[in-house]
Motif scaffolding. Structure first.
Motif, PDB file in Angstrom:
ATOM      1  N   GLN A  50       0.795  -1.220   0.000  1.00 51.46           N
ATOM      2  CA  GLN A  50       0.000   0.000   0.000  1.00 51.46           C
ATOM      3  C   GLN A  50       0.834   1.280   0.000  1.00 51.46           C
ATOM      4  OE1 GLN A  50      -3.367   0.282  -0.444  1.00 51.46           O
ATOM      5  NE2 GLN A  50      -2.766   2.424  -0.695  1.00 51.46           N
ATOM      6  N   PRO A  51       1.930   1.367   0.793  1.00 51.82           N
ATOM      7  CA  PRO A  51       2.708   2.618   0.796  1.00 51.82           C
ATOM      8  C   PRO A  51       3.200   3.038  -0.589  1.00 51.82           C
ATOM      9  CG  PRO A  51       3.361   1.235   2.637  1.00 51.82           C
ATOM     10  CD  PRO A  51       2.451   0.406   1.786  1.00 51.82           C
ATOM     11  N   PHE A  52       3.408   2.076  -1.473  1.00 57.00           N
ATOM     12  CA  PHE A  52       3.912   2.425  -2.805  1.00 57.00           C
ATOM     13  C   PHE A  52       2.817   3.009  -3.701  1.00 57.00           C
ATOM     14  CE2 PHE A  52       6.540  -1.146  -1.285  1.00 57.00           C
ATOM     15  CZ  PHE A  52       7.755  -0.491  -1.206  1.00 57.00           C
ATOM     16  N   TYR A  53       1.581   2.877  -3.273  1.00 56.07           N
ATOM     17  CA  TYR A  53       0.470   3.439  -4.038  1.00 56.07           C
ATOM     18  C   TYR A  53      -0.090   4.716  -3.400  1.00 56.07           C
ATOM     19  CZ  TYR A  53       0.387  -0.980  -6.607  1.00 56.07           C
ATOM     20  OH  TYR A  53       0.716  -2.059  -7.397  1.00 56.07           O
ATOM     21  N   ASP A  54       0.455   5.088  -2.246  1.00 52.79           N
ATOM     22  CA  ASP A  54      -0.084   6.251  -1.523  1.00 52.79           C
ATOM     23  C   ASP A  54       0.050   7.541  -2.319  1.00 52.79           C
ATOM     24  OD1 ASP A  54      -0.954   4.800   0.606  1.00 52.79           O
ATOM     25  OD2 ASP A  54       0.758   5.246   1.904  1.00 52.79           O
ATOM     26  N   TYR A  55       1.079   7.618  -3.167  1.00 46.83           N
ATOM     27  CA  TYR A  55       1.312   8.868  -3.903  1.00 46.83           C
ATOM     28  C   TYR A  55       0.890   8.754  -5.365  1.00 46.83           C
ATOM     29  CZ  TYR A  55       3.978   9.735   0.314  1.00 46.83           C
ATOM     30  OH  TYR A  55       4.339   9.892   1.629  1.00 46.83           O
ATOM     31  N   SER A  56       0.186   7.679  -5.675  1.00 50.61           N
ATOM     32  CA  SER A  56      -0.339   7.502  -7.028  1.00 50.61           C
ATOM     33  C   SER A  56      -1.840   7.726  -7.012  1.00 50.61           C
ATOM     34  CB  SER A  56      -0.042   6.078  -7.533  1.00 50.61           C
ATOM     35  OG  SER A  56       1.341   5.832  -7.549  1.00 50.61           O
ATOM     36  N   ILE A  77       4.929 -10.250  -7.188  1.00 52.36           N
ATOM     37  CA  ILE A  77       6.004  -9.446  -7.780  1.00 52.36           C
ATOM     38  C   ILE A  77       5.550  -8.870  -9.122  1.00 52.36           C
ATOM     39  CG2 ILE A  77       8.300  -9.562  -8.820  1.00 52.36           C
ATOM     40  CD1 ILE A  77       8.989 -11.706  -6.684  1.00 52.36           C
ATOM     41  N   ALA A  78       5.037  -9.732  -9.990  1.00 49.91           N
ATOM     42  CA  ALA A  78       4.740  -9.305 -11.357  1.00 49.91           C
ATOM     43  C   ALA A  78       3.583  -8.325 -11.421  1.00 49.91           C
ATOM     44  CB  ALA A  78       4.438 -10.532 -12.226  1.00 49.91           C
ATOM     45  N   MET A  79       2.511  -8.577 -10.662  1.00 45.11           N
ATOM     46  CA  MET A  79       1.341  -7.698 -10.776  1.00 45.11           C
ATOM     47  C   MET A  79       1.624  -6.313 -10.207  1.00 45.11           C
ATOM     48  SD  MET A  79      -1.366  -9.205  -7.904  1.00 45.11           S
ATOM     49  CE  MET A  79      -1.459 -10.815  -8.641  1.00 45.11           C
ATOM     50  N   ASN A  80       2.489  -6.224  -9.223  1.00 45.18           N
ATOM     51  CA  ASN A  80       2.839  -4.911  -8.684  1.00 45.18           C
ATOM     52  C   ASN A  80       3.878  -4.196  -9.540  1.00 45.18           C
ATOM     53  OD1 ASN A  80       1.496  -4.293  -5.934  1.00 45.18           O
ATOM     54  ND2 ASN A  80       2.030  -6.462  -5.786  1.00 45.18           N
ATOM     55  N   ALA A  81       4.698  -4.963 -10.247  1.00 47.61           N
ATOM     56  CA  ALA A  81       5.737  -4.348 -11.084  1.00 47.61           C
ATOM     57  C   ALA A  81       5.196  -3.808 -12.392  1.00 47.61           C
ATOM     58  CB  ALA A  81       6.829  -5.373 -11.384  1.00 47.61           C
ATOM     59  N   ALA A  82       4.125  -4.410 -12.909  1.00 41.45           N
ATOM     60  CA  ALA A  82       3.645  -4.088 -14.251  1.00 41.45           C
ATOM     61  C   ALA A  82       3.262  -2.621 -14.382  1.00 41.45           C
ATOM     62  CB  ALA A  82       2.446  -4.967 -14.596  1.00 41.45           C
ATOM     63  N   ASN A  83       3.590  -2.037 -15.531  1.00 41.08           N
ATOM     64  CA  ASN A  83       3.119  -0.686 -15.833  1.00 41.08           C
ATOM     65  C   ASN A  83       1.615  -0.677 -16.059  1.00 41.08           C
ATOM     66  OD1 ASN A  83       6.106  -0.762 -17.346  1.00 41.08           O
ATOM     67  ND2 ASN A  83       5.702   1.044 -16.103  1.00 41.08           N
ATOM     68  N   TYR A  98      -5.616 -11.616  -3.852  1.00 38.75           N
ATOM     69  CA  TYR A  98      -4.231 -11.345  -3.451  1.00 38.75           C
ATOM     70  C   TYR A  98      -4.137 -10.132  -2.512  1.00 38.75           C
ATOM     71  CZ  TYR A  98      -2.338 -14.719  -6.739  1.00 38.75           C
ATOM     72  OH  TYR A  98      -2.028 -15.891  -7.397  1.00 38.75           O
ATOM     73  N   ALA A  99      -5.248  -9.499  -2.228  1.00 34.81           N
ATOM     74  CA  ALA A  99      -5.198  -8.283  -1.421  1.00 34.81           C
ATOM     75  C   ALA A  99      -4.803  -8.574   0.019  1.00 34.81           C
ATOM     76  CB  ALA A  99      -6.553  -7.570  -1.472  1.00 34.81           C
ATOM     77  N   CYS A 100      -5.232  -9.710   0.532  1.00 35.34           N
ATOM     78  CA  CYS A 100      -4.980 -10.032   1.937  1.00 35.34           C
ATOM     79  C   CYS A 100      -5.010 -11.547   2.105  1.00 35.34           C
ATOM     80  CB  CYS A 100      -6.042  -9.362   2.807  1.00 35.34           C
ATOM     81  SG  CYS A 100      -6.127  -9.987   4.496  1.00 35.34           S
ATOM     82  N   VAL A 127       0.436 -11.405   3.890  1.00 34.45           N
ATOM     83  CA  VAL A 127       0.215 -10.324   2.936  1.00 34.45           C
ATOM     84  C   VAL A 127      -0.879  -9.424   3.501  1.00 34.45           C
ATOM     85  CG1 VAL A 127      -0.450  -9.712   0.597  1.00 34.45           C
ATOM     86  CG2 VAL A 127       0.919 -11.761   1.004  1.00 34.45           C
ATOM     87  N   VAL A 128      -0.473  -8.270   3.989  1.00 37.77           N
ATOM     88  CA  VAL A 128      -1.413  -7.323   4.586  1.00 37.77           C
ATOM     89  C   VAL A 128      -2.145  -6.550   3.500  1.00 37.77           C
ATOM     90  CG1 VAL A 128      -1.597  -5.283   6.068  1.00 37.77           C
ATOM     91  CG2 VAL A 128      -0.021  -7.142   6.662  1.00 37.77           C
ATOM     92  N   ASN A 129      -1.420  -6.170   2.468  1.00 45.40           N
ATOM     93  CA  ASN A 129      -2.029  -5.526   1.309  1.00 45.40           C
ATOM     94  C   ASN A 129      -1.189  -5.905   0.089  1.00 45.40           C
ATOM     95  OD1 ASN A 129      -2.939  -3.643  -0.718  1.00 45.40           O
ATOM     96  ND2 ASN A 129      -3.911  -2.514   0.952  1.00 45.40           N
ATOM     97  N   GLY A 130      -1.716  -6.830  -0.722  1.00 42.03           N
ATOM     98  CA  GLY A 130      -0.917  -7.399  -1.799  1.00 42.03           C
ATOM     99  C   GLY A 130      -1.033  -6.687  -3.120  1.00 42.03           C
ATOM    100  N   ILE A 131      -2.120  -5.943  -3.328  1.00 42.25           N
ATOM    101  CA  ILE A 131      -2.307  -5.252  -4.606  1.00 42.25           C
ATOM    102  C   ILE A 131      -3.347  -4.156  -4.425  1.00 42.25           C
ATOM    103  CG2 ILE A 131      -4.048  -6.922  -5.365  1.00 42.25           C
ATOM    104  CD1 ILE A 131      -1.518  -5.091  -7.652  1.00 42.25           C
ATOM    105  N   GLU A 132      -3.140  -3.015  -5.051  1.00 39.39           N
ATOM    106  CA  GLU A 132      -4.106  -1.909  -5.021  1.00 39.39           C
ATOM    107  C   GLU A 132      -5.113  -2.119  -6.147  1.00 39.39           C
ATOM    108  OE1 GLU A 132      -6.514   0.361  -4.349  1.00 39.39           O
ATOM    109  OE2 GLU A 132      -4.915   1.056  -2.998  1.00 39.39           O
ATOM    110  N   LEU A 133      -6.302  -2.595  -5.776  1.00 38.62           N
ATOM    111  CA  LEU A 133      -7.323  -2.925  -6.776  1.00 38.62           C
ATOM    112  C   LEU A 133      -7.868  -1.687  -7.474  1.00 38.62           C
ATOM    113  CD1 LEU A 133      -9.185  -5.563  -4.616  1.00 38.62           C
ATOM    114  CD2 LEU A 133      -7.706  -6.038  -6.569  1.00 38.62           C
ATOM    115  N   PHE A 134      -7.730  -0.526  -6.828  1.00 40.41           N
ATOM    116  CA  PHE A 134      -8.243   0.711  -7.406  1.00 40.41           C
ATOM    117  C   PHE A 134      -7.165   1.452  -8.208  1.00 40.41           C
ATOM    118  CE2 PHE A 134     -11.206  -0.336  -4.123  1.00 40.41           C
ATOM    119  CZ  PHE A 134     -12.435   0.134  -4.563  1.00 40.41           C
TER     120      PHE A 134
END
Length: 806
Positions: A131-137, A466-472, A495-497, A506-513
C-alpha cells in the motif's frame, strides 16, 4: 456493515444469530466459505420454520449474504464481511454477542492458528504491504470504474499537467523529440528548437498541407515538411497529416484529456513487441491437448498476428512506408529438446499468417538433463526462469537489433520473466494473467505446505505478487477477473490479503483501485472460427471427414465408444482433461439424467484415452475417473470420447459440424478465467451453456445469447439443458434465435481488431505518462527485487535441488 450487525443485535434476530452460531459449532466444519454459509442458513431457516422472507430480507439474512467466510473458534466467531466490491471488514462475535472489529493482522494470525501453524511470539512473520507504494499515485474511487484505468489516469494526470502550460509544452516538445527508428528521426527534427517554435511551426505546417489535395501522398511533400521541422510519422496523405497536426495544435492551445489520447494513439511509438509465454508446449501444431497448453497458446498466437497486422496498418497510416519501417513481433518461449515430434525444439519458427512474426525458443540451462531436456510442468518451472531471462535477453536483442518497445507477459511464469526483463531493459511491461491459480484451488495459500510438493504455490503466489505490482499496466479479460461480482471475490482481489503460514503475511498485496488495471477482452480468429451458415467458406470434404470422426468412425486407437443412435442431438464439449475443466463433471451430469440420455448424445474431445500415454498426474486421475463414470452410469452407446489433437482448422470446423446437427456446446469448468472456447462456439453459431464461475458471466447474457450453469449442481445443469432441448423441439426456430444472438454477441465485442487497437493505445498512453510524469518507481522495484531474491530465489533453488535428484 457494522450498522447491519447492530440492527441484528437490537432486534429479536439476535437470538437467531446466537442459535445459528451454536448450531454451526455443533457441526464438524470450522472454516466456512460463502456457499457453506448460505447452505447452513437455508437449513436453519427450514428447520426452525422461519417465514419465507427471513432467508433473504431479515437483517440476519442480509448480514450472512455479505459474509464471505466464517471461522469458528471455541468461544467466538470471526466473520469476514464484504459489504461491497473490493472492500472487506472483519468482526469477532463472542458467545455473549459482543462484537469487535478485527485488524488484518488479527485475521491473518487467526488463519494461521486455524491450521495450527501459529507462532506465539510477536514479529516472527514477514509482513508484505504494498500500500505505501500506491499512496502517492492516483487511485480510482468508484468500484464500477475499476478496469478503466487508462481513462482515469488520462483525466487525472492531464488535469495536473495542463495546470502549468509552460511545463506542459516543454514536456510535449521533449517527448516528440525523442522518437526515432533505427537511427531515423521521426515526428520533429532539430529545426524546431523549443516549445515556442513547436506551436508556430505546427500552424505553418497545417497551412502548407491544407493547400495540397487530400489524397496527395506524403512522399510528394516529405522534404517540404522536413524544411519546416517535421519528419515522417504524421500521416501517409495530406489529409491525414493535416488531421494529426490539427489534433496537436488543439492540444497545444487548449489541452484536453480526450484530445491527448487521440493524439498519442496516432503517433509511432511501438515497433518491436515481445510476447512471453514460457511454460508448456508452445507451437502452431501438435501441441493443443498436451499438458499446460490450450487457450493460452491460441490466445498468444492470435494476438501476435493481430498485433502485427494492426501495427502494419498504423505504420501505413502514419506514412512510415517511405522509410521501410516494418513491425516485428516475437513470441518468446522455451525450447524443449525432447520435442516428441512437435517443433518445440526449433529455435526460430515463423508465425503463420504474419510477415515478421516469430516464435523464438530459448532452452533452459541444462542443470539435470533428465529434467531440462523434457517438458516441465508450469508448477515446477520456477528454478529456470532467472537464467532463462539472461539467455533470452541476448537472443532478443540480436533478433530485434535493439530493445523491444513493449514486453507482454502471459501467465504467472511469463509475467515474472516480463518483470525481470523489463527491469533489465527499462521497457514498458504489460501483464496478462489468463488465470491465477490461487483462485482455482480453494485454501491453496492456507494449506500451501501440504500442497507444496505437488504445486509449489509458495513460488507461484510470490511470483504473482512481484509481477502484478511491477507491471506498468495489467490487462484482464473481464471486470470480475479483477474484483469479482457483488457475491464473489475476483482473482486479483484474492491477493489483497492472505497468509501463507510460516512464510509470510500479505497485509495488502495489490491496489485494486490502481489505474494500471484495464479490461481488454480477447477476440476470436475469424479465419478459423466463423458461422456454420457460411457454406461458401467451408470445405465439404473436411466437414464430411470430421462428421464421420465425431459420430460413426470406429477407431479404438483414438476414439472410445460407439453411438447407438448417431442422429440424436449432440451435447459437445472440448477441453483438456484436468480437474478444473471438469469434463468428468459433465459426464456425470449426463449419466445422472436418463431424460438427457434418451434425447441426446454426449461428444467429448479431451486429450488422451489411456493413462499410460500421459505423464501428468491430474490428467491421469481424470482419465480414470471418466472411464469409471461411463461404466457406473452404463453410458456405452451414448458417449463418444475422442482422444485427438486437432489442427486449428479442424477445431473450427468441429463446432460447425455440431451446429449443422443443431447441437449445443457445454463448458462445465469449476472456474474459468475467461473462456476462449465459449467465444469459438458462439461465433460458430452453437448455443452455449457455460460455467457461472468466472469470465463467462461477462461474455454470455443469460437466456439471451447463451446460458449459465452451476457445474457443481448436476441436477440443475441437466435440467437447464433439457429445458432448452425441449423448447427447441416445441419451437423449431428457438435454436436459430439463440444461435443468431450468440454470433452477434461475439462480433460486437470480441474481435482481435478491437483488442489490439485498444492494447496498442494503452501501451502508448502508459508509455507517455511514464515519461512525462517522471514517476519514481524505484522504491517499489527495489522492494520487489528484495522479495525475489530473499523469498522466491531461495525456494526456487530448493526446488532445483530436488530436480537434481530425478
Amino acid at each position: 456493515m457494522s450498522e447491519l450487525i447492530k440492527s441484528v443485535l437490537k432486534c429479536d434476530e439476535k437470538s437467531d444469530l446466537r442459535q445459528f452460531a451454536s448450531e454451526l459449532r455443533s457441526s464438524e466444519k470450522r472454516y466456512l466459505l460463502r456457499n457453506d454459509i448460505e447452505r447452513a442458513f437455508a437449513e436453519y431457516c427450514e428447520e426452525h420454520q422461519k417465514p419465507s422472507y427471513f432467508y433473504h430480507s431479515s437483517y440476519l439474512g442480509k448480514l450472512l449474504y455479505y459474509t464471505q467466510e466464517m471461522i469458528l473458534e471455541d468461544e467466538s466467531i470471526c466473520m469476514i464481511v464484504r459489504p461491497k466490491i473490493a472492500s472487506q471488514e472483519v468482526y469477532r462475535i463472542d458467545e455473549d454477542l459482543t462484537v469487535e472489529p478485527m485488524t488484518v493482522q488479527d485475521l491473518l494470525d487467526l488463519r494461521d492458528r486455524f491450521v495450527d501453524r501459529h507462532h506465539p511470539s510477536e514479529g516472527d512473520v514477514l509482513e508484505l504491504d504494498f500500500q505505501p507504494f500506491y499512496d502517492y499515485s492516483p487511485t480510482i474511487r468508484d468500484p464500477k470504474n475499476i478496469g478503466k484505468g487508462v481513462q482515469f489516469l488520462n483525466r487525472y494526470l492531464s488535469s495536473k499537467l495542463f495546470q502549468d502550460p509552460r511545463q506542459w509544452l516543454e514536456m510535449l516538445f521533449e517527448f516528440l523529440s525523442l522518437h526515432s527508428y533505427n537511427g531515423l528521426q521521426l515526428l520533429i527534427n532539430e529545426r524546431i528548437k523549443n516549445r515556442r517554435e513547436l506551436s508556430e511551426r505546427v500552424k505553418e505546417a497545417i497551412g502548407f498541407v491544407s493547400q495540397r489535395p487530400d489524397d496527395d501522398p506524403f512522399d510528394n511533400f516529405r522534404f517540404d515538411l522536413q524544411e519546416i521541422g517535421f519528419e515522417p510519422g504524421w500521416g501517409n496523405t495530406a489529409v491525414r497529416v493535416r488531421e494529426t497536426l490539427e489534433i496537436l495544435d488543439e492540444l497545444i492551445d487548449s489541452p484536453d484529456d480526450a484530445v491527448l489520447e487521440s493524439f498519442i494513439s496516432r503517433i509511432p511509438m511501438i515497433f518491436r513487441v515481445v510476447l512471453i509465454s514460457v511454460h508448456g508446449w508452445f507451437g502452431q501444431e501438435g501441441v493443443l491437448g498436451r499438458p499446460d497448453t490450450g487457450g493460452q497458446v491460441v490466445y498468444v498466437l492470435d494476438q501476435a498476428r493481430s498485433l502485427e497486422k494492426r501495427l502494419q496498418q498504423e505504420f501505413h497510416d502514419q506514412g512510415l512506408d517511405v522509410l521501410g519501417v516494418h513491425p516485428k513481433v516475437i513470441i518468446l518461449s522455451r525450447s524443449i529438446p525432447e520435442a516428441e515430434g512437435t517443433r518445440c525444439d526449433e529455435r526460430l519458427e515463423k508465425v503463420r499468417g504474419t510477415d515478421n512474426g516469430w516464435i523464438l525458443r530459448v532452452p533452459f540451462r541444462e542443470f539435470n538433463p533428465h529434467v531440462t531436456q523434457k517438458w516441465i510442468s508450469r508448477f515446477e518451472i520456477w528454478p529456470y526462469l532467472e537464467t532463462f531471462v539472461i539467455d533470452a535477453e541476448t537472443e532478443l536483442l540480436a533478433e530485434f537489433k535493439g530493445k523491444p518497445d513493449l514486453i507482454i507477459g502471459n501467465y504467472s511464469d511469463g509475467n515474472l520473466v516480463a518483470f525481470l526483463m523489463a527491469r533489465r531493459l527499462n521497457v514498458t511491461q504489460c501483464n496478462i494473467a489468463h488465470a491465477l491459480e490461487k483462485s482455482k484451488y480453494l485454501f491453496s495459500n492456507l494449506y500451501w505446505q501440504d500442497l507444496e510438493n505437488q504445486y509449489h504455490f509458495s513460488l507461484q503466489f510470490t511470483a504473482d505478487l512481484i509481477a502484478m505490482n511491477a507491471a506498468n499496466f495489467v490487462i484482464s479479460s473481464t471486470y470480475q477477473e479483477i474484483v469479482g461480482t457483488p457475491d464473489s471475490i475476483g482473482q486479483y482481489e484474492s491477493y489483497a490479503c492472505f497468509t501463507m503460514p510460516d512464510l509470510y503475511h500479505v497485509v495488502n498485496g495489490i491496489e485494486l483501485f490502481s489505474p494500471k488495471f484495464n479490461v481488454v477482452p480477447p477476440g476470436v480468429n475469424e479465419a478459423v472460427y466463423f458461422p456454420y451458415k457460411r457454406k461458401e467458406d467451408r470445405i465439404p470434404a473436411n466437414a464430411e471427414r470430421l462428421e464421420e470422426m465425431l459420430f460413426t468412425l470406429d477407431d479404438p486407437s483414438q476414439i472410445y465408444g460407439n453411438l447407438d443412435d448417431p442422429k440424436k442431438r449432440p451435447i459437445f464439449s472440448m477441453a483438456r482433461l484436468d480437474r478444473i475443466k471438469n469434463l468428468t463433471g459433465l459426464a456425470e451430469c449426463f449419466g445422472q439424467s436418463p431424460e438427457l440420455q434418451e434425447r441426446c448424445n454426449l461428444i467429448l474431445i479431451a486429450g488422451k484415452l489411456r493413462t499410460e500415454d500421459s505423464t501428468d498426474s491430474e490428467e491421469i486421475a481424470e482419465i480414470e475417473k471418466l472411464y469409471h463414470i461411463i461404466d457406473q452410469y452404463e453410458l456405452q452407446g451414448k458417449v463418444r470420447w475422442l482422444g485427438v489433437r486437432l489442427p486449428k482448422a479442424d477445431s473450427g470446423e468441429i463446432y460447425r459440424v455440431i451446429a449443422d446437427r443443431k447441437g449445443v456446446f457445454v463448458q462445465p469448468a469449476l472456474f474459468e478465467a475467461f473462456g476462449l472456447t465459449i467465444l469459438e462456439a458462439m461465433i460458430s453459431g452453437l448455443p452455449t451453456f457455460a460455467t457461472q464461475f468466472g469470465g463467462p458471466l461477462e461474455i454470455i447474457q443469460d437466456r439471451v445469447n447463451g446460458f449459465y450453469i452451476n457445474p457443481t449442481n448436476l441436477e440443475e445443469t441437466a435440467d437447464k439443458i433439457l429445458k432448452f432441448v425441449s423448447k427447441c423441439d416445441e419451437h423449431p426456430h428457438y435454436w436459430e434465435e439463440i444461435s443468431e444472438r450468440a454470433m452477434e454477441r461475439v462480433y460486437s465485442a470480441y474481435t482481435w481488431k478491437i483488442h489490439t487497437t485498444r492494447l496498442l493505445s494503452l501501451a502508448k498512453i502508459y508509455g507517455f505518462w511514464n515519461y512525462t510524469s517522471k514517476e519514481n518507481r524505484e522504491d517499489l522495484l527495489r522492494y520487489l527485487e528484495a522479495l525475489f531474491y530473499l523469498i522466491f530465489k531461495p525456494r526456487a533453488q530448493g526446488l532445483l535441488q530436488a530436480h537434481y535428484q530425478r
